[in-house]
Design an enzyme around this catalytic site. Structure first.
Site, PDB file in Angstrom:
ATOM      1  N   LYS A 188     -12.925 -11.765   7.730  1.00 57.19           N
ATOM      2  CA  LYS A 188     -14.038 -10.816   8.153  1.00 57.19           C
ATOM      3  C   LYS A 188     -15.258 -11.372   7.604  1.00 57.19           C
ATOM      4  O   LYS A 188     -15.901 -10.885   6.657  1.00 57.19           O
ATOM      5  CB  LYS A 188     -13.781  -9.685   7.479  1.00 57.19           C
ATOM      6  CG  LYS A 188     -12.564  -8.876   8.073  1.00 57.19           C
ATOM      7  CD  LYS A 188     -12.451  -7.343   7.534  1.00 57.19           C
ATOM      8  CE  LYS A 188     -11.181  -6.551   7.957  1.00 57.19           C
ATOM      9  NZ  LYS A 188     -10.796  -5.506   7.234  1.00 57.19           N
ATOM     10  N   ARG A 231       0.787  -1.023  -0.222  1.00 52.76           N
ATOM     11  CA  ARG A 231       0.130  -0.134   0.186  1.00 52.76           C
ATOM     12  C   ARG A 231       0.865   1.236  -0.052  1.00 52.76           C
ATOM     13  O   ARG A 231       0.422   2.353  -0.511  1.00 52.76           O
ATOM     14  CB  ARG A 231      -0.957  -0.158   1.139  1.00 52.76           C
ATOM     15  CG  ARG A 231      -2.140  -0.785   0.906  1.00 52.76           C
ATOM     16  CD  ARG A 231      -3.120  -1.040   2.264  1.00 52.76           C
ATOM     17  NE  ARG A 231      -4.219  -1.355   1.793  1.00 52.76           N
ATOM     18  CZ  ARG A 231      -5.266  -1.871   2.664  1.00 52.76           C
ATOM     19  NH1 ARG A 231      -4.989  -2.076   4.044  1.00 52.76           N
ATOM     20  NH2 ARG A 231      -6.271  -2.333   2.200  1.00 52.76           N
ATOM     21  N   GLY A 257      -5.847  -6.033   1.165  1.00 52.80           N
ATOM     22  CA  GLY A 257      -4.542  -6.098   1.880  1.00 52.80           C
ATOM     23  C   GLY A 257      -4.274  -7.510   2.359  1.00 52.80           C
ATOM     24  O   GLY A 257      -3.002  -8.064   2.000  1.00 52.80           O
ATOM     25  N   GLY A 272     -12.591  -4.441   1.505  1.00 54.49           N
ATOM     26  CA  GLY A 272     -13.771  -3.998   1.410  1.00 54.49           C
ATOM     27  C   GLY A 272     -14.141  -3.258   0.554  1.00 54.49           C
ATOM     28  O   GLY A 272     -15.445  -3.176  -0.221  1.00 54.49           O
TER      29      GLY A 272
HETATM   30  C1  3PG Z   1      -8.456  -2.168   4.794  1.00 50.81           C
HETATM   31  O1  3PG Z   1      -7.651  -2.761   5.319  1.00 50.81           O
HETATM   32  O2  3PG Z   1      -9.428  -2.819   3.948  1.00 50.81           O
HETATM   33  C2  3PG Z   1      -8.732  -0.463   4.837  1.00 50.81           C
HETATM   34  O3  3PG Z   1      -7.489   0.042   5.229  1.00 50.81           O
HETATM   35  C3  3PG Z   1      -9.786  -0.391   5.656  1.00 50.81           C
HETATM   36  O4  3PG Z   1      -9.668  -0.523   6.919  1.00 50.81           O
HETATM   37  P1  3PG Z   1     -11.140  -0.629   7.824  1.00 50.81           P
HETATM   38  O5  3PG Z   1     -11.645  -2.022   7.509  1.00 50.81           O
HETATM   39  O6  3PG Z   1     -10.464  -0.754   9.207  1.00 50.81           O
HETATM   40  O7  3PG Z   1     -11.805   0.499   7.814  1.00 50.81           O
END
Ligand code: 3PG
Length: 400
Positions: free
Chosen positions: A199, A34, A357, A381
């Site tokens: 997740k 990133r 990521g 996401g």
């Molecule tokens: C991710 O890692 O998908 C982004 O940096 C967003 O992070 P978050 O899901 O904690 O908002």
């Protein structure tokens, strides 16, 4: 609105939102994808002679400073990659941030401390977010939104800052949209989406929207056990969201009605516990409860038969999007499924996109080269929500 719409930025102060949410282990960055992805925009701004103030979040701190979520290691690495000093502000909108901002000269860069150390960044109250946004925007001339990984978040540094200043998308956001649009606008068929990762609830939500758009949906990673439970299987101590089982049954029915091929694993690697050296064995998905570990057994990867079937479905598709590892890839014993999927993506005759990521870190950690894939998206996401056709607050506010 693209970068050019902001005009000549020489001598102007540019506030830029990046996504420097990188994995860290004992303060060491384990995947800098990133940071590297943000360099073209930062270089473009610095070469024009702009005074650049960069900001980002890291992890999910609870609205107060926490050493382990400091962006200090990112500032150091960014400086090395750019070959110039990056001034680091020890706070986000406090005295140090002011000091650093005032000291900036043309062509210099500063990074503010983690935005999520301030509770207003992620507040549900738009007024509180606007207050933080005004403090961030003070002293800046324009705002550049280049943190593609957070454009799906309604947060102060993504949404309200863009309303407070003349704003535009950076080069990374523009590039991500160009590639991901190829997936949403008449993708070459068959089109396969491969989902995994941990997740679980976040990912389950996107399935409903993706099903009408794809030909094949491949399920691995943490969420697969909720699917197996929906099929009536005992998953022993594997990750399970019992309250999502009904919903998953609905998705299975929807897939059948739409004629979408839903690929679930037929075998899994079950371990005695969650550790790299845990004893483990491969069993059929309807025999997890009957493994030699009994009720203690925990599924940590898809099995070899499933990996081969998934790889075949991926290789024979013309468009593939993959988000989420198939197993606990950080532990070599449970990385085989993820490796097989990554390998298959490199063999796709068409467009193969890795999103997120974790998935990006997985492919690099397993020794794959970025160039082997059509595109590695910096958004997890965010890219999924884009593919679903959801409205993304951070893009909408820029007129995209
Ligand atoms: C991710 O890692 O998908 C982004 O940096 C967003 O992070 P978050 O899901 O904690 O908002």
């Amino acid at each position: 609105r693209t970068l050019e719409t902001l005009g000549d930025l020489a001598g102007r102060t540019v506030l830029i939102r990046c996504d420097f949410n990188v994995p860290l282990e004992d303060g060491r960055i384990t995947d800098e994808g990133r940071i590297v992805a943000s360099l073209p925009t930062l270089r473009a701004l610095l070469e024009q002679g702009a005074r650049v103030v960069a900001m980002s979040h890291l992890g999910r701190p609870k609205g107060a400073p926490e050493e382990r979520y400091s962006l200090a290691p990112v500032a150091a690495r960014l400086g090395e990659l750019l070959g110039q000093e990056v001034a680091f502000a020890a706070d986000t909108v406090g005295e140090d941030a002011q000091r650093v901002r005032i000291a900036l000269q043309d062509g210099q860069l500063a990074l503010l401390e983690n935005l999520r150390f301030d509770p207003r960044e992620t507040s549900k109250d738009a007024g509180e977010r606007a207050e933080l946004a005004a403090e961030l925007a003070a002293g800046a001339d324009v705002f550049v939104s280049d943190g593609f990984g957070v454009v799906h978040r309604e947060q102060a540094s993504v949404l309200e800052v863009a309303q407070a200043l003349p704003s535009a998308a950076g080069l990374l956001v523009a590039k991500e949209l160009e590639v991901l649009s190829r997936l949403t606008e008449s993708p070459e068929r068959p089109y396969a989406v491969v989902l995994g990762g941990s997740k679980v609830s976040d990912k389950l939500g996107v399935i409903e929207h993706l099903l009408p758009r794809v030909d094949r949906l491949v399920i691995g990673g943490g969420m697969l056990f909720t699917f197996l439970r929906a099929l009536g299987h005992d998953v022993a101590s594997s990750l399970l969201e019992e309250d999502q089982v009904e919903r998953v049954l609905g998705y299975m029915k929807q897939a059948e009605e739409l004629g979408v091929q839903l690929l679930l694993p037929t075998d899994v690697v079950v371990a005695e516990g969650f550790s790299a050296d845990a004893a483990h064995e491969t069993v059929a998905t309807d025999a997890i409860g009957a493994s030699r570990f009994g009720a203690k057994g925990i599924g940590l990867d898809i099995g070899p038969d499933s990996a081969a079937a998934f790889a075949e479905a991926i290789r024979t598709s013309r468009t593939v999007f993959w988000n989420g590892p198939m197993g606990v890839f950080e532990m070599p014993a449970f990385a085989h499924g993820t490796k097989a999927v990554a390998q298959a993506l490199t063999e796709v005759d068409g467009l193969a996109v890795v999103g997120g990521g974790d998935s990006a870190a997985a492919v690099r950690g397993l020794g794959f080269d970025d160039a082997a894939f059509g595109h590695i998206s910096t958004g997890g996401g965010a890219s999924l929500e884009f593919l679903e056709g959801a409205r993304l607050p951070g893009l909408e506010v820029l007129g995209w």
